[in-house]
Design a protein around this motif. Sequence first.
Motif, PDB file in Angstrom:
ATOM      1  N   ASN A  88      -9.261  12.842  11.550  1.00  0.00           N
ATOM      2  CA  ASN A  88      -7.908  13.363  11.361  1.00  0.00           C
ATOM      3  C   ASN A  88      -6.952  12.194  11.120  1.00  0.00           C
ATOM      4  OD1 ASN A  88      -5.793  15.163  11.224  1.00  0.00           O
ATOM      5  ND2 ASN A  88      -5.578  15.386  13.436  1.00  0.00           N
ATOM      6  N   PHE A  89      -7.141  11.539   9.973  1.00  0.00           N
ATOM      7  CA  PHE A  89      -6.408  10.314   9.675  1.00  0.00           C
ATOM      8  C   PHE A  89      -4.932  10.601   9.373  1.00  0.00           C
ATOM      9  CE2 PHE A  89     -10.734   9.258   7.694  1.00  0.00           C
ATOM     10  CZ  PHE A  89     -11.244   8.815   8.906  1.00  0.00           C
ATOM     11  N   ASP A  90      -4.078   9.721   9.870  1.00  0.00           N
ATOM     12  CA  ASP A  90      -2.629   9.903   9.697  1.00  0.00           C
ATOM     13  C   ASP A  90      -2.215   9.960   8.229  1.00  0.00           C
ATOM     14  OD1 ASP A  90      -2.247   9.967  12.418  1.00  0.00           O
ATOM     15  OD2 ASP A  90      -1.680   7.849  12.584  1.00  0.00           O
ATOM     16  N   ASP A  91      -2.905   9.192   7.382  1.00  0.00           N
ATOM     17  CA  ASP A  91      -2.514   9.110   5.961  1.00  0.00           C
ATOM     18  C   ASP A  91      -2.612  10.452   5.244  1.00  0.00           C
ATOM     19  OD1 ASP A  91      -2.062   6.449   6.305  1.00  0.00           O
ATOM     20  OD2 ASP A  91      -3.888   5.772   5.288  1.00  0.00           O
ATOM     21  N   TYR A  92      -3.370  11.396   5.799  1.00  0.00           N
ATOM     22  CA  TYR A  92      -3.576  12.677   5.121  1.00  0.00           C
ATOM     23  C   TYR A  92      -2.919  13.855   5.851  1.00  0.00           C
ATOM     24  CZ  TYR A  92      -7.011  10.012   2.481  1.00  0.00           C
ATOM     25  OH  TYR A  92      -7.618   9.074   1.685  1.00  0.00           O
ATOM     26  N   LYS A  93      -2.187  13.568   6.903  1.00  0.00           N
ATOM     27  CA  LYS A  93      -1.493  14.633   7.621  1.00  0.00           C
ATOM     28  C   LYS A  93      -0.190  14.989   6.921  1.00  0.00           C
ATOM     29  CE  LYS A  93      -3.082  13.260  12.264  1.00  0.00           C
ATOM     30  NZ  LYS A  93      -2.646  12.759  13.592  1.00  0.00           N
ATOM     31  N   ILE A  99      -0.386  20.524   8.519  1.00  0.00           N
ATOM     32  CA  ILE A  99      -1.659  20.160   7.891  1.00  0.00           C
ATOM     33  C   ILE A  99      -2.262  18.944   8.577  1.00  0.00           C
ATOM     34  CG2 ILE A  99      -2.725  19.248   5.784  1.00  0.00           C
ATOM     35  CD1 ILE A  99      -0.834  21.082   4.215  1.00  0.00           C
ATOM     36  N   GLU A 100      -3.404  19.174   9.202  1.00  0.00           N
ATOM     37  CA  GLU A 100      -4.195  18.119   9.822  1.00  0.00           C
ATOM     38  C   GLU A 100      -5.666  18.374   9.483  1.00  0.00           C
ATOM     39  OE1 GLU A 100      -3.129  16.698  13.757  1.00  0.00           O
ATOM     40  OE2 GLU A 100      -1.485  18.160  13.823  1.00  0.00           O
ATOM     41  N   HIS A 101      -6.528  17.479   9.937  1.00  0.00           N
ATOM     42  CA  HIS A 101      -7.941  17.574   9.556  1.00  0.00           C
ATOM     43  C   HIS A 101      -8.879  17.417  10.756  1.00  0.00           C
ATOM     44  CE1 HIS A 101      -5.761  16.481   5.849  1.00  0.00           C
ATOM     45  NE2 HIS A 101      -6.654  17.248   5.253  1.00  0.00           N
ATOM     46  N   PRO A 102      -8.792  18.324  11.721  1.00  0.00           N
ATOM     47  CA  PRO A 102      -9.795  18.326  12.791  1.00  0.00           C
ATOM     48  C   PRO A 102     -11.129  18.809  12.223  1.00  0.00           C
ATOM     49  CG  PRO A 102      -8.442  20.285  12.951  1.00  0.00           C
ATOM     50  CD  PRO A 102      -7.855  19.457  11.846  1.00  0.00           C
ATOM     51  N   GLN A 150     -10.791  15.415  -1.577  1.00  0.00           N
ATOM     52  CA  GLN A 150     -11.953  14.581  -1.886  1.00  0.00           C
ATOM     53  C   GLN A 150     -11.743  13.122  -1.491  1.00  0.00           C
ATOM     54  OE1 GLN A 150     -13.524  14.999  -5.860  1.00  0.00           O
ATOM     55  NE2 GLN A 150     -13.737  17.222  -5.706  1.00  0.00           N
ATOM     56  N   ASP A 151     -10.526  12.621  -1.585  1.00  0.00           N
ATOM     57  CA  ASP A 151     -10.262  11.241  -1.180  1.00  0.00           C
ATOM     58  C   ASP A 151     -10.569  11.060   0.310  1.00  0.00           C
ATOM     59  OD1 ASP A 151      -9.434  10.659  -3.738  1.00  0.00           O
ATOM     60  OD2 ASP A 151      -7.289  10.809  -3.290  1.00  0.00           O
ATOM     61  N   LEU A 152     -10.140  11.997   1.124  1.00  0.00           N
ATOM     62  CA  LEU A 152     -10.423  11.936   2.559  1.00  0.00           C
ATOM     63  C   LEU A 152     -11.918  12.047   2.810  1.00  0.00           C
ATOM     64  CD1 LEU A 152      -9.863  11.969   5.557  1.00  0.00           C
ATOM     65  CD2 LEU A 152      -9.126  14.349   5.366  1.00  0.00           C
ATOM     66  N   PHE A 153     -12.584  12.930   2.081  1.00  0.00           N
ATOM     67  CA  PHE A 153     -14.028  13.106   2.257  1.00  0.00           C
ATOM     68  C   PHE A 153     -14.769  11.784   2.004  1.00  0.00           C
ATOM     69  CE2 PHE A 153     -18.224  13.765   0.454  1.00  0.00           C
ATOM     70  CZ  PHE A 153     -18.835  14.536   1.440  1.00  0.00           C
ATOM     71  N   PHE A 154     -14.431  11.094   0.925  1.00  0.00           N
ATOM     72  CA  PHE A 154     -15.129   9.848   0.602  1.00  0.00           C
ATOM     73  C   PHE A 154     -14.792   8.743   1.605  1.00  0.00           C
ATOM     74  CE2 PHE A 154     -15.294  11.757  -3.776  1.00  0.00           C
ATOM     75  CZ  PHE A 154     -16.677  11.920  -3.782  1.00  0.00           C
ATOM     76  N   ASN A 155     -13.609   8.806   2.213  1.00  0.00           N
ATOM     77  CA  ASN A 155     -13.292   7.876   3.300  1.00  0.00           C
ATOM     78  C   ASN A 155     -14.229   8.094   4.482  1.00  0.00           C
ATOM     79  OD1 ASN A 155     -11.246   6.635   1.917  1.00  0.00           O
ATOM     80  ND2 ASN A 155      -9.581   7.550   3.080  1.00  0.00           N
ATOM     81  N   ILE A 156     -14.523   9.373   4.768  1.00  0.00           N
ATOM     82  CA  ILE A 156     -15.445   9.703   5.858  1.00  0.00           C
ATOM     83  C   ILE A 156     -16.845   9.184   5.537  1.00  0.00           C
ATOM     84  CG2 ILE A 156     -16.565  11.608   7.093  1.00  0.00           C
ATOM     85  CD1 ILE A 156     -13.963  13.229   6.630  1.00  0.00           C
ATOM     86  N   VAL A 157     -17.293   9.402   4.298  1.00  0.00           N
ATOM     87  CA  VAL A 157     -18.619   8.922   3.882  1.00  0.00           C
ATOM     88  C   VAL A 157     -18.705   7.406   4.043  1.00  0.00           C
ATOM     89  CG1 VAL A 157     -20.194   8.655   1.932  1.00  0.00           C
ATOM     90  CG2 VAL A 157     -19.077  10.850   2.339  1.00  0.00           C
ATOM     91  N   LYS A 248      -4.739  16.954  -6.141  1.00  0.00           N
ATOM     92  CA  LYS A 248      -5.992  16.273  -5.845  1.00  0.00           C
ATOM     93  C   LYS A 248      -7.102  17.314  -5.668  1.00  0.00           C
ATOM     94  CE  LYS A 248      -4.320  12.051  -5.417  1.00  0.00           C
ATOM     95  NZ  LYS A 248      -4.783  10.898  -6.220  1.00  0.00           N
ATOM     96  N   PRO A 249      -8.259  17.118  -6.305  1.00  0.00           N
ATOM     97  CA  PRO A 249      -9.354  18.083  -6.135  1.00  0.00           C
ATOM     98  C   PRO A 249      -9.903  18.055  -4.711  1.00  0.00           C
ATOM     99  CG  PRO A 249     -10.103  16.164  -7.337  1.00  0.00           C
ATOM    100  CD  PRO A 249      -8.619  16.009  -7.193  1.00  0.00           C
ATOM    101  N   CYS A 250     -10.478  19.172  -4.304  1.00  0.00           N
ATOM    102  CA  CYS A 250     -11.032  19.305  -2.964  1.00  0.00           C
ATOM    103  C   CYS A 250     -12.502  19.710  -3.024  1.00  0.00           C
ATOM    104  CB  CYS A 250     -10.277  20.379  -2.173  1.00  0.00           C
ATOM    105  SG  CYS A 250      -8.572  19.965  -1.796  1.00  0.00           S
TER     106      CYS A 250
END
Length: 275
Positions: A88-93, A99-102, A150-157, A248-250
Amino acid sequence: MKRVIVFILFVSNTLICQNIKSNFPNNKFVTIEDIKLGLSKIEYTSELKSLSIKNKNFSTNLCLSNNLIDENDKELNLINSYYTDAFNFDDYKVLSNQIEHPSLIHTESIDNKHISSIILLLGHTGKAVGLPKKDSLSSGVMYFRQDINQDLFFNIVDLYIHKYGEPEMVKDSTQPIKYYKLYMNNITNEKEDSYSNVILKWDTEFFKIEIFPGFNNNAFFIPNKTYSTSTNWAFSNLDQKPLEYDQKPCFSFPYIKYQLNEKAIKMLITNKLKI
């Protein structure tokens, strides 16, 4: 004499059991947030509490109810879930739009007793539609949708590559893709024929890790604003036009899965039988 023999046998069995438990590599079964695989369901619940893993109610749909007029079925779309804020990175909240990412924590069992898999459902939250009753469990609830930038997803990867090295990229067009879907107050197992999706895999000594990017369901994210939304269970964007401007695509229905391998399962069974 009988009492002495019984006592000796009791002490011997106790020492054997302690030796087996001490040799059992519990620390090697540790996954995200220090949650262990292989625990019984009772032990698992106790473990999450001891680790202070948070849980709360989420709406599985943009609307708290399938019928906005009917107040009685609002809780049909509610699910109570443990979750982690590891990604749940701050840059994407976008806190103004909630909107958050738990990541919701789901489990699977090899024997309906012991946890063999831990699945993290990736997605985002937002404000649910529908005015709840004053005393309703749904008061203040956010919806959780399985679309992720997708940007957040690739950060996780990248985090997993940094920890476990480069993954194996598996693509098998002969087998349907398995994924997990939030539907009403359940998490369902789904399968989809796919010729383009891959699964990223890592192998550790006792468990394997899989990351499924999900599908391209044409969902999108507008930076610092919002995600596309819909009451449709699968498609948050029913308009199939190409993305425009700064959208941004998801990925839809992505997940991360920790699963015990055969070596670990054999050790669990052997340990259980000997004890």
